[in-house]
Design a protein around this motif. Sequence first.
Motif, short mmCIF file in Angstrom:
data_model
loop_
_atom_site.label_atom_id
_atom_site.label_comp_id
_atom_site.label_asym_id
_atom_site.label_seq_id
_atom_site.Cartn_x
_atom_site.Cartn_y
_atom_site.Cartn_z
N ALA A 117 -8.31 8.18 -1.68
CA ALA A 117 -9.13 8.96 -2.80
C ALA A 117 -9.96 8.08 -3.51
N SER A 118 -11.07 8.68 -3.79
CA SER A 118 -11.96 7.82 -4.86
C SER A 118 -11.64 8.30 -6.19
N VAL A 119 -11.52 7.57 -7.08
CA VAL A 119 -10.99 7.76 -8.50
C VAL A 119 -12.20 7.61 -9.31
N VAL A 120 -12.92 8.74 -9.69
CA VAL A 120 -14.19 8.84 -10.52
C VAL A 120 -13.69 9.03 -12.10
N ARG A 121 -14.42 8.21 -12.73
CA ARG A 121 -14.46 8.30 -14.37
C ARG A 121 -15.58 8.31 -14.86
N GLU A 129 -18.40 11.76 -17.31
CA GLU A 129 -18.62 12.77 -18.27
C GLU A 129 -17.59 13.99 -17.78
N GLN A 130 -17.82 14.11 -16.53
CA GLN A 130 -17.15 15.47 -15.69
C GLN A 130 -15.56 14.99 -15.41
N SER A 131 -15.23 13.80 -15.22
CA SER A 131 -13.69 13.40 -14.40
C SER A 131 -13.14 12.51 -15.50
N ASP A 132 -11.72 12.73 -15.40
CA ASP A 132 -10.99 11.59 -16.13
C ASP A 132 -10.43 10.83 -15.62
N GLY A 133 -10.91 10.56 -14.24
CA GLY A 133 -10.63 9.33 -13.25
C GLY A 133 -9.09 9.71 -12.95
N THR A 134 -8.74 10.85 -12.56
CA THR A 134 -7.36 11.34 -12.13
C THR A 134 -7.42 11.89 -10.64
N ALA A 135 -6.75 11.39 -9.40
CA ALA A 135 -6.76 11.94 -8.24
C ALA A 135 -5.33 12.54 -8.19
N ARG A 136 -5.01 13.53 -7.50
CA ARG A 136 -3.68 14.03 -7.17
C ARG A 136 -3.76 14.49 -5.82
N VAL A 137 -2.34 14.40 -5.28
CA VAL A 137 -2.12 14.78 -4.04
C VAL A 137 -0.42 15.26 -3.94
N SER A 138 -0.10 16.37 -3.48
CA SER A 138 1.23 17.00 -3.43
C SER A 138 1.62 17.18 -1.98
N TRP A 139 3.07 17.49 -1.87
CA TRP A 139 3.57 17.92 -0.69
C TRP A 139 4.52 18.85 -0.86
N ASP A 140 4.42 20.04 -0.08
CA ASP A 140 5.69 20.80 -0.25
C ASP A 140 7.03 20.30 0.37
N VAL A 141 8.09 20.38 -0.12
CA VAL A 141 9.34 19.67 0.41
C VAL A 141 10.33 20.97 0.96
N ALA A 142 10.67 20.93 2.19
CA ALA A 142 11.54 21.95 2.56
C ALA A 142 12.75 22.00 1.71
N PRO A 143 13.45 23.32 1.51
CA PRO A 143 14.73 23.00 0.60
C PRO A 143 15.72 22.22 1.46
N ASP A 144 15.86 22.31 2.94
CA ASP A 144 16.88 21.79 3.49
C ASP A 144 16.37 20.46 4.21
N ALA A 145 15.52 19.94 3.58
CA ALA A 145 14.89 18.61 4.24
C ALA A 145 15.89 17.33 4.11
N LEU A 146 16.75 17.36 3.07
CA LEU A 146 17.79 16.10 3.14
C LEU A 146 19.15 16.64 3.36
N MET A 165 -16.30 4.22 -10.30
CA MET A 165 -15.69 4.91 -9.06
C MET A 165 -14.72 3.54 -8.39
N GLY A 166 -13.34 3.97 -8.12
CA GLY A 166 -12.75 2.92 -7.42
C GLY A 166 -12.00 3.91 -6.17
N GLU A 167 -11.49 3.16 -5.42
CA GLU A 167 -10.67 3.65 -4.20
C GLU A 167 -9.04 3.40 -4.38
N VAL A 168 -8.41 4.44 -4.18
CA VAL A 168 -6.81 4.25 -4.14
C VAL A 168 -6.16 4.61 -2.76
N PHE A 169 -5.30 4.27 -2.37
CA PHE A 169 -4.71 4.54 -1.21
C PHE A 169 -3.16 4.69 -1.17
N LEU A 170 -2.39 5.53 -0.24
CA LEU A 170 -1.11 5.80 -0.05
C LEU A 170 -0.72 5.78 1.24
N ALA A 171 0.47 5.41 1.63
CA ALA A 171 1.25 5.36 2.96
C ALA A 171 2.44 5.55 2.88
#
Length: 155
Positions: free
Chosen positions: A33-37, A39-56, A137-143
């Motif tokens: 994600a590009s994190v942009v801060r 006048e329009q953006s507070d510099g936060t990027a979000r990502v979500s996943w749905d977790v199946a009820p029986d996943a664990l 702007m800066g870049e952030v990474f997840l794996a």
Amino acid sequence: KPVHLKIQELISDSFEFIGPKNFGQRYHDTIRASVVRDEQSDGTARVSWDVAPDALGDTPARVFSCNIAMGWSANPKMLGVRYTLRLNDLWVGDRVLLREPGDAAAWNTWEESVPDMDAPIEKLTIEAQWLGDGDGMGEVFLAQPRLVGGQMRQL
């Protein structure tokens, strides 16, 4: 028993799947994600996943684990990034990476203990927030985001 969250199944308007990414000579399938801060953006990027009820299965989640990184931005006003973990929209923990040679442009392991929850985990969210005073702007990474369940061993 680990549950690997498929990064191709992300729910986000800021993160995108970019395939294998190399930091510190380790390749992982990665989202960025590009994190942009400004006048329009507070510099936060979000990502979500749905977790199946029986996943664990019958075991509760005990640990969240993920590889995180920030790009070595040419913008010195981005001092770092704060990653925040939320389960079912409840805050669980934070991990900060600073714009230092040891943290930037390297995969860092982030682990959080998962508290006992009243309800099954249905959603996992990660936020990445700009740290610093300036705009830009800066870049952030997840794996490899994953939840691990089971009994904890006593050491």
